[in-house]
Every structure is written in structure tokens, then in C-alpha cells.
Scaffold this motif. Structure first.
Motif, mmCIF file in Angstrom:
data_model
loop_
_atom_site.group_PDB
_atom_site.id
_atom_site.type_symbol
_atom_site.label_atom_id
_atom_site.label_comp_id
_atom_site.label_asym_id
_atom_site.label_seq_id
_atom_site.Cartn_x
_atom_site.Cartn_y
_atom_site.Cartn_z
ATOM 1 N N GLN A 128 0.907 -1.257 0.059
ATOM 2 C CA GLN A 128 0.007 -0.051 -0.011
ATOM 3 C C GLN A 128 0.625 1.078 0.177
ATOM 4 O O GLN A 128 0.292 2.676 -0.262
ATOM 5 C CB GLN A 128 -0.983 -0.090 1.191
ATOM 6 C CG GLN A 128 -2.317 -0.858 0.968
ATOM 7 C CD GLN A 128 -3.147 -0.384 0.058
ATOM 8 O OE1 GLN A 128 -3.345 0.903 -0.331
ATOM 9 N NE2 GLN A 128 -3.811 -1.154 -0.547
ATOM 10 N N LEU A 129 2.166 1.012 0.315
ATOM 11 C CA LEU A 129 2.968 2.299 0.147
ATOM 12 C C LEU A 129 2.928 2.747 -0.980
ATOM 13 O O LEU A 129 3.499 4.039 -1.415
ATOM 14 C CB LEU A 129 4.369 1.777 0.753
ATOM 15 C CG LEU A 129 5.545 2.740 0.564
ATOM 16 C CD1 LEU A 129 5.219 4.056 1.668
ATOM 17 C CD2 LEU A 129 6.865 2.238 1.208
ATOM 18 N N ARG A 138 4.479 9.408 5.309
ATOM 19 C CA ARG A 138 4.256 9.356 6.474
ATOM 20 C C ARG A 138 2.914 8.813 7.131
ATOM 21 O O ARG A 138 3.003 8.194 8.181
ATOM 22 C CB ARG A 138 4.477 10.716 7.143
ATOM 23 C CG ARG A 138 5.861 11.530 6.932
ATOM 24 C CD ARG A 138 5.902 12.750 7.110
ATOM 25 N NE ARG A 138 5.795 12.821 8.524
ATOM 26 C CZ ARG A 138 5.418 14.234 9.132
ATOM 27 N NH1 ARG A 138 5.323 15.503 8.542
ATOM 28 N NH2 ARG A 138 5.672 14.332 10.422
ATOM 29 N N GLY A 139 1.893 8.881 6.441
ATOM 30 C CA GLY A 139 0.654 8.506 6.840
ATOM 31 C C GLY A 139 0.614 6.986 6.817
ATOM 32 O O GLY A 139 0.263 6.234 7.731
ATOM 33 N N TRP A 140 1.346 6.289 5.806
ATOM 34 C CA TRP A 140 1.544 4.676 5.936
ATOM 35 C C TRP A 140 2.345 4.410 6.744
ATOM 36 O O TRP A 140 2.132 3.427 7.495
ATOM 37 C CB TRP A 140 2.188 4.498 4.407
ATOM 38 C CG TRP A 140 2.750 3.112 4.268
ATOM 39 C CD1 TRP A 140 1.869 2.070 3.731
ATOM 40 C CD2 TRP A 140 4.053 2.389 4.773
ATOM 41 N NE1 TRP A 140 2.514 0.983 3.640
ATOM 42 C CE2 TRP A 140 3.857 0.836 4.533
ATOM 43 C CE3 TRP A 140 5.066 2.886 5.473
ATOM 44 C CZ2 TRP A 140 4.820 0.222 4.504
ATOM 45 C CZ3 TRP A 140 6.033 2.027 5.711
ATOM 46 C CH2 TRP A 140 6.013 0.635 5.300
ATOM 47 N N LEU A 141 3.660 5.189 7.144
ATOM 48 C CA LEU A 141 4.437 4.720 8.448
ATOM 49 C C LEU A 141 3.659 4.936 9.761
ATOM 50 O O LEU A 141 3.766 4.055 10.696
ATOM 51 C CB LEU A 141 5.641 5.466 8.393
ATOM 52 C CG LEU A 141 6.918 5.253 9.576
ATOM 53 C CD1 LEU A 141 7.115 4.170 8.931
ATOM 54 C CD2 LEU A 141 7.689 6.394 9.618
ATOM 55 N N GLY A 354 -7.436 3.932 -0.954
ATOM 56 C CA GLY A 354 -6.646 5.078 -1.022
ATOM 57 C C GLY A 354 -5.310 5.224 -0.222
ATOM 58 O O GLY A 354 -4.517 5.862 -0.449
ATOM 59 N N GLY A 355 -4.711 3.860 0.388
ATOM 60 C CA GLY A 355 -3.704 3.671 0.850
ATOM 61 C C GLY A 355 -3.715 3.703 2.363
ATOM 62 O O GLY A 355 -4.612 4.514 2.941
#
Length: 476
Positions: A128-129, A138-141, A354-355
Motif C-alpha cells: 500500500q506504500l 508518513r501516513g503509511w508509516l 486510498g492507501g
């Protein structure tokens, strides 16, 4: 001679830690003054804990379990300390401990449905990254640990480290004991007042005051997590109270089940009720006992009928609020449906979502420009749908249903009566949390997440625990 050498070797790390601590004390006193002993005590305690974990990874998982219960409370009272990173630190220490002791484990135990499914889910979460929606890395992390890493790491480490029924018992003692501590803190919040950190949290969280009444949140991040966790433990203790144990244990477990039900009530979290009901029905189903089935179903229907069609107990605020959980016209429920309807219009163009980190807190913080951030998920199911799309959500939902179904088959084949009841309690508990996560973000938050994933591991280890009795099941 060999025994004395082993004894000496075991004492060496503690001797080294003592020498280092003494030298640090001498160096720190001129710099930080009277805080030096306090800092040194904490550092010394951390060093000793590190040594204990490295010698036995099981201590690491239990330390992690305890930490996940209290970290939010400590962080709230010691403002400014990012203690949540302690979870990642403990993950790393447990991982190092596993590597250091790798020759003691049967890696073949990792070849099972649960580990494979969560490994696939972790890969999906990692990919999803590269989601083309333009979400911030940063939201993914921020989201990857609760969405993919927790289930992957906790199940794999659990299969390697959990070895016996004693480990299962230790797990049950810890979650029941710490949940009781949480109930007592909740009673303190309701009847005796708040600690300074709790007061500050309440001032910044107006949703925790309804009609002038506090929604108790106890040690946890919010009232939703507290209520769901208390309902979870109410189911576990209620099922255990039906087990073939000594009468005083059964009475104590029944009382604890009532106490945890009270904890659920004072949380003011109506969604927690839907951790209770599916958990109860799952337990009734797993017992495969006609008497239990009939009596359990009758009791549940009478209870639901009393809530839905009478006003018994409505003079009590907590009972009145619980009763609104069965009201289909409840404004809060309709707001959630409205948000889901809005989101469904966007999701048509995002089959893979959207990830990670596009909705909820991470959405507001790291992806404010994306349309997903304008919708409140109010549900982990909805959050998965928004982040992974209908494709990812379908996989996640089918995975959870498969785990529940496979757990049922495992439990039914367990011959040891004590073990079977314990596994029924765990399976009923995590079924309730999965269902409850439709209304709240529960399964992705501590301590519910770690309890759920360890519960799944113990259920899937059930056949080995049953066959090997008290022998170690995964040590070479």
C-alpha cells in the motif's frame, strides 16, 4: 563444577549492570542532581528487564502484554514522553531474543494457516506504500504497525515462543488481572475523580462527557477501547466460569464476569455491547451442548427483550445509554450510516483503496488534502475498506471469517476438557472483538489487538497442547 560455572555465568550480566549503574550514578549526580538516582533506577530496571527478555523470549511477550495495558495511562500522566515507541522497542528486543535462541525452536510450526494469512496481509499492507492515490508515506508509516505489523509479528512470535499450557494460564492470569485493575481505575474515575493527566484528556475530548456524565476511559486511549475490552473479558470470564474447575474458581470467574460487564456499562460505549453478544453466541455454539445451547439462548433473548421492550433500569444513566444501542433511530448510528454512504461514492474509483493513513487521525494529520480524510471512519471495518479498497476489505473479511471457522473446528476436536473451555473462551472473545470493530476501531488498538492475536495463536496451537499435555511443544 559445571553447575557452579553456569550459576556464575548467569550472575555475570547482573554484576556488569551493577558496576555500570554505579559508575553512571557518580557521573550523573553533578549534572542532574537528585534526579540522578531516579533516572538510574529506571535505567537499571530497563537493563535487568532486557537481560531477562534476552534469556527467555516468553518474558518479552508478557512484558509487551503488560506494557500495552498501561502505556497510554503512563503517557497521559507524564506528558511529553513518547512512550508508544516502547512497543516497537519491545518488538525489536523480542525479535533479537528469538534470533539468539533460534536453535531452540521448531520453525516448522510457522507453516500454518494463521501465520500464512497474516504474512500475506502484511505484504498487502506493505505494498500500500505504492498506492497510486498519492497518500503521504508518513501516513503509511503511522498506520503500518496497527494495520499489518502487529498481527504478523505477534502471531509468528507467539507460535515460536508459546510452548505449554502454563504459558496459556499465564496469559489468562495477566489479561484478567490487568483488566480488573482497569475496572478499578474506571470506578475511581467515576466515583472518586481523575488524575491530572486524565483531567487534561477529558478537557480535550468533549465526546467523553455526555449529558454531563463522564464516559469512563480508565487506563486506555478512549472509552470505546475500554468498553470493548471490558466486554471482551466479561465473555472470557463468563465462559471460564462454566469450566470443570474448582467451585471457588468458578464463582470467582463468574463474579469477575459481572464486574467486567459493569466496566462495560460505565464506559458509556454502546458499541461494546456488540462485543458481548457475538461472543456469547459463539461460546454457546462452541460448547455443542444442547442444555447450554437452550439455556444460553433463552437467557440472551430474555436479556435482549428486556432491554428492547421494557424500561427496567432506565433510571440508571448507564443502563439507559446501553438500551439506546438497540435503537435503530439513534442519531449517532445514523451519522455513521451517512458517512459510509458518502464514502461509498468515492470508493467506486478506488478498488484498492486510498492507501494506509488516508482516513481517521492519520488522514487529518498527514493527508488532509485527500477526500478520504473528510470522512470519519467510526469503524475499523470502514477504515479497512477506505485504506485497502473493496479488494483488500474482501480479503480481510474472508480471512477473519476463515479464522473464526477454523478455530471452531479446532476447539471441537480438543479432548482435554480444561483446555477446551479455555480455548472456547478465547475464541468467543476474539469473535466478539472482530464483530465489535464494525462499530468502533477496537481490533487495531491496544490492549485488544494483542489479546486477540495471542488468543488466535493459542487456539491454533490447541491440538499440540492437547496431545503433548504439559510437555514443551516447540522446543528442540
Amino acid at each position: 563444577m559445571n553447575a557452579s560455572l553456569r550459576s556464575y555465568d548467569e550472575k555475570v550480566p547482573f554484576l556488569v549492570a551493577s558496576i555500570i549503574s554505579t559508575l553512571l550514578l557518580v557521573l550523573l549526580i553533578p549534572v542532574v542532581g537528585v534526579l540522578a538516582p531516579v533516572m538510574l533506577m529506571l535505567t537499571g530496571g530497563a537493563i535487568v528487564l532486557l537481560i531477562i527478555i534476552l534469556k527467555n523470549p516468553f518474558n518479552g511477550l508478557m512484558s509487551l502484554l503488560v506494557y500495552c495495558f498501561v502505556v497510554v495511562f503512563i503517557e497521559r500522566e507524564i506528558d511529553g514522553f513518547p512512550l508508544n515507541y516502547g512497543v516497537e522497542l519491545l518488538y525489536f528486543v523480542v525479535f533479537v531474543s528469538i534470533i539468539a535462541n533460534i536453535n531452540k525452536y521448531k520453525l516448522a510450526l510457522l507453516n500454518n494457516d494463521l501465520c500464512i494469512l497474516f504474512a500475506i496481509w502484511f505484504v498487502i499492507s506493505f505494498l500500500q506504500l505504492f498506492n497510486p492515490s498519492g497518500a503521504s508515506p508518513r501516513g503509511w508509516l503511522h498506520e503500518i504497525r496497527t494495520s499489518g505489523l502487529d498481527s504478523f509479528f505477534l502471531t509468528l512470535s507467539g507460535f515460536l515462543i508459546f510452548k505449554s499450557k502454563k504459558h496459556l494460564n499465564s496469559f489468562l492470569y495477566i489479561i484478567i488481572g490487568l483488566s480488573l485493575l482497569a475496572t478499578l481505575d474506571g470506578v475511581k474515575q467515576l466515583h472518586f475523580g481523575l488524575f491530572p493527566g486524565e483531567q487534561n484528556f477529558l478537557l480535550n475530548s468533549p465526546s467523553h462527557l455526555v449529558w454531563g456524565k463522564i464516559r469512563v476511559f480508565s487506563l486506555y486511549g478512549d472509552a470505546g477501547q475500554f468498553g470493548a475490552s471490558q466486554a471482551h473479558l466479561s465473555v472470557i470470564c463468563g465462559v471460564l466460569a462454566l469450566g470443570p474447575f474448582k467451585i471457588w474458581k468458578r464463582i470467582a470467574l463468574f463474579v469477575l464476569s459481572i464486574v467486567f460487564f459493569y466496566g462495560m456499562l460505565i464506559s458509556g460505549t454502546r458499541g461494546a455491547f456488540f462485543a458481548l453478544l457475538p461472543g456469547i453466541f459463539m461460546a454457546i455454539f462452541l460448547f455443542k451442548n444442547i442444555k447450554v445451547l437452550l439455556l444460553g439462548t433463552l437467557f440472551t433473548l430474555v436479556f435482549l427483550g428486556g432491554l428492547k421492550y421494557t424500561h427496567i433500569g432506565s433510571s440508571n444513566y448507564h443502563v439507559f445509554r446501553l438500551r439506546t444501542a438497540l435503537n435503530p433511530e439513534d442519531p449517532s448510528l445514523n451519522v455513521r450510516f451517512s458517512n459510509q454512504e458518502r464514502l461509498s461514492k468515492y470508493m467506486k474509483d478506488y478498488p484498492f483503496g486510498g492507501g494506509l493513513g488516508v482516513i481517521g487521525y492519520a488522514g487529518h494529520e498527514y493527508n488532509p488534502g485527500l477526500i478520504f480524510a473528510t470522512v470519519e471512519p467510526d469503524s475499523y471495518w470502514v477504515k479497512v475498506w477506505a485504506m485497502y479498497g473493496i479488494v483488500g476489505f474482501t480479503f480481510w473479511f474472508c480471512m477473519m471469517m476463515y479464522i473464526i471457522g477454523k478455530s471452531s473446528g479446532i476447539v471441537w476436536r480438543i479432548k482435554d476438557k480444561d483446555l477446551r473451555v479455555k480455548l472456547i473462551a478465547l475464541a468467543a472473545g476474539f469473535t466478539g472483538i472482530i464483530a465489535c470493530s464494525y462499530g468502533n476501531e477496537v481490533i487495531n488498538a491496544f490492549p485488544s489487538s494483542i489479546i486477540v492475536y495471542f488468543s488466535m495463536v493459542f487456539v491454533f496451537l490447541g491440538p499440540q497442547l492437547d496431545e503433548n499435555n504439559d510437555k514443551l511443544i516447540n522446543q528442540i
